[in-house]
Design a protein around this motif. Structure first.
Motif, PDB file in Angstrom:
ATOM      1  N   LEU A 243      -6.623  -1.188  -1.151  1.00 39.60           N
ATOM      2  CA  LEU A 243      -6.263  -2.180  -0.275  1.00 39.60           C
ATOM      3  C   LEU A 243      -7.296  -3.286  -0.001  1.00 39.60           C
ATOM      4  CD1 LEU A 243      -4.600  -3.205   2.401  1.00 39.60           C
ATOM      5  CD2 LEU A 243      -5.796  -1.550   3.851  1.00 39.60           C
TER       6      LEU A 243
ATOM      7  N   THR B 107       3.060  -0.942   4.438  1.00 41.54           N
ATOM      8  CA  THR B 107       2.331   0.396   4.359  1.00 41.54           C
ATOM      9  C   THR B 107       3.661   1.277   4.265  1.00 41.54           C
ATOM     10  OG1 THR B 107       2.040   0.600   6.812  1.00 41.54           O
ATOM     11  CG2 THR B 107       0.480  -0.641   5.620  1.00 41.54           C
ATOM     12  N   ASP B 108       3.382   2.658   4.275  1.00 39.94           N
ATOM     13  CA  ASP B 108       4.255   3.701   4.252  1.00 39.94           C
ATOM     14  C   ASP B 108       4.839   3.788   5.635  1.00 39.94           C
ATOM     15  OD1 ASP B 108       3.820   4.695   1.805  1.00 39.94           O
ATOM     16  OD2 ASP B 108       2.235   5.994   2.118  1.00 39.94           O
TER      17      ASP B 108
ATOM     18  N   THR C  20       0.779  -1.205   0.010  1.00 38.05           N
ATOM     19  CA  THR C  20      -0.044   0.093  -0.136  1.00 38.05           C
ATOM     20  C   THR C  20       0.802   1.526   0.054  1.00 38.05           C
ATOM     21  OG1 THR C  20      -0.150   0.219   2.351  1.00 38.05           O
ATOM     22  CG2 THR C  20      -1.713  -1.275   1.398  1.00 38.05           C
ATOM     23  N   SER C  21       2.072   1.193  -0.211  1.00 42.21           N
ATOM     24  CA  SER C  21       3.071   2.289  -0.193  1.00 42.21           C
ATOM     25  C   SER C  21       3.045   2.832  -1.555  1.00 42.21           C
ATOM     26  CB  SER C  21       4.551   1.696   0.175  1.00 42.21           C
ATOM     27  OG  SER C  21       5.048   0.924  -0.806  1.00 42.21           O
TER      28      SER C  21
END
Length: 427
Positions: free
Chosen positions: A371, A390-391, A338-339
């Motif tokens: 997502l 994720t970030d 999800t980055s």
């Protein structure tokens, strides 16, 4: 499907992902059994000279006259797609001095690969089909026959295929075969009018082939014919009796079957088939026999030989019917990204995971999707273990995992913690 799309050729089958597991299962078991009996693998080309099969199989057989994919290449040579494996292995063994040079006459080889015959497609029978075979050279006594039958039984047992019957017969030597062909001809010749054109041609060219005919009129005509066994010479009969005694000693069940003659001209003495009742009339799943004259006939020294071939597609049909079949497959773990697209952290993690866990597959989902969409896809791949990056993970050099053990809620772990956790779970 659109109107103008191109479809596969009739009789040529795509092997789709849901079937591949059965082929891999077969390949794994067959190679392991071959290794147990110290049999070496040999691979031959798909294309051979047409003469190879005209000479070995016999120019009066259906394979050569009707089914072989033969053509003339750009050099003007008559070549073909191989219709069976034995002749190719013999050609290779002679060409490379594998079975009669340097005292290495006793050799065993196995092969696996596609064969081609232009015949009517049926369930478990295609125009391109896979064959697994074993060929043994330099062994002439009944112990070689017995070992080959043991190998076949071991392979079927390893594949968890039950309800198989071994049908066995003896053709005797060349003179025995000729004498019996004459008996068949004399027995039927006065009733030629009851045969169709194809059956009459078979009677004239290769009477033995009528014994395994599925046609009711032929079966009726052959109903009271003496068996091959009764026509064998004393030498061939004694040999066959000895093999049957050995099978009895080892409690290997069999059925003496006068219809087992094999469709190729090169066979002599012991011939056999394993049959499975669920496949209908085309129920032979593995077949073979002795071919003691073939190596010499193909230009090599006189070397006795015996072998068998297994139709893989028919085996696959049986594997599909086995609800108890346990096919081991590698675990697939999805990795959700999800980055930002510019980040390579997820690929670094994927690379390290694949290096660390060779027996586990890691599936990178589509990072351009949402997502929710990625999670939906991931749960189809593995509904018990998902890795998410994720970030925030990138910033903290961590990973987020969902597992069935934590009710699929998020759990943030460091790299070392993930490795420890996975080793406990999967190793």
């Amino acid at each position: 499907m659109k109107k103008n799309t191109i479809k596969s050729i009739k009789g040529f089958k795509d092997i789709l992902p849901d079937e591949i597991k059965y082929y891999k299962y077969f390949e794994d078991i067959s190679s392991k059994v071959s290794e147990q009996f110290s049999i070496d693998e040999l691979r031959t080309p798909i294309i051979e000279k047409s003469e190879l099969f005209n000479r070995s199989i016999g120019d009066a057989t259906d394979i050569v006259t009707k089914e072989m994919y033969d053509f003339v290449d750009k050099n003007g040579d008559s070549i073909c797609l191989r219709p069976e494996g034995t002749a190719s292995v013999v050609r290779s063994a002679i060409e490379h001095s594998l079975i009669y040079d340097r005292g290495l006459k006793k050799q065993k080889y196995w092969y696996y690969g596609p064969m081609f015959r232009h015949e009517k497609p049926q369930k478990g029978r295609y125009r391109q089909f896979s064959q697994f075979g074993v060929e043994c050279y330099g062994f002439s006594d009944t112990n070689s026959d017995l070992e080959l039958l043991i190998i076949g039984n071991s392979l079927l047992k390893g594949l968890n295929i039950d309800n198989v019957t071994l049908h066995i017969n003896s053709l005797g030597d060349i003179d025995d075969k000729k004498d019996y062909e004459k008996k068949i001809f004399d027995h039927i010749s006065s009733h030629v009018s009851r045969l169709d054109k194809y059956q009459a041609e078979t009677l004239a060219k290769n009477p033995l082939r009528l014994l395994d005919s599925k046609s009711d009129n032929v079966k009726e005509l052959l109903l009271n014919i003496p068996t091959l066994y009764d026509s064998l010479s004393n030498k061939s009969k004694s040999r066959f009796d000895m093999l049957l005694r050995k099978l009895d000693d080892l409690e290997i069940s069999y059925l003496i079957d006068n219809s087992i003659v094999r469709g190729l001209d090169y066979y002599n003495d012991t011939v056999f088939e394993w049959r499975h009742q669920s496949l209908g009339s085309q129920n032979a799943i593995c077949a073979g026999g002795r071919y003691d004259l073939l190596v010499n006939m193909m230009g090599g020294d006189a070397v006795p030989a015996i072998g068998f071939a297994m139709g893989v597609e028919r085996i696959i049909e049986l594997l599909k019917l086995n609800d108890d079949l346990k096919i081991q497959k590698n675990i697939s773990i999805p990795i959700i990204n999800t980055s930002l697209e510019k980040e390579t952290y997820v690929h670094l993690i994927s690379k390290n995971l694949r290096t660390t866990f060779g027996k586990i597959n890691f599936f990178n989902t589509d990072s351009s999707a949402s997502l929710t969409s990625q999670l939906k896809h991931a749960m189809k791949v593995n509904d018990t273990f998902v890795i998410i990056i994720t970030d925030e993970n990138i910033k903290n050099k961590s990973l987020t995992i969902k597992t069935s053990e934590n009710q699929m809620s998020d759990m943030v772990v460091k790299w070392d913690e993930l490795i420890t956790y996975m080793r406990k779970k999967y190793e």
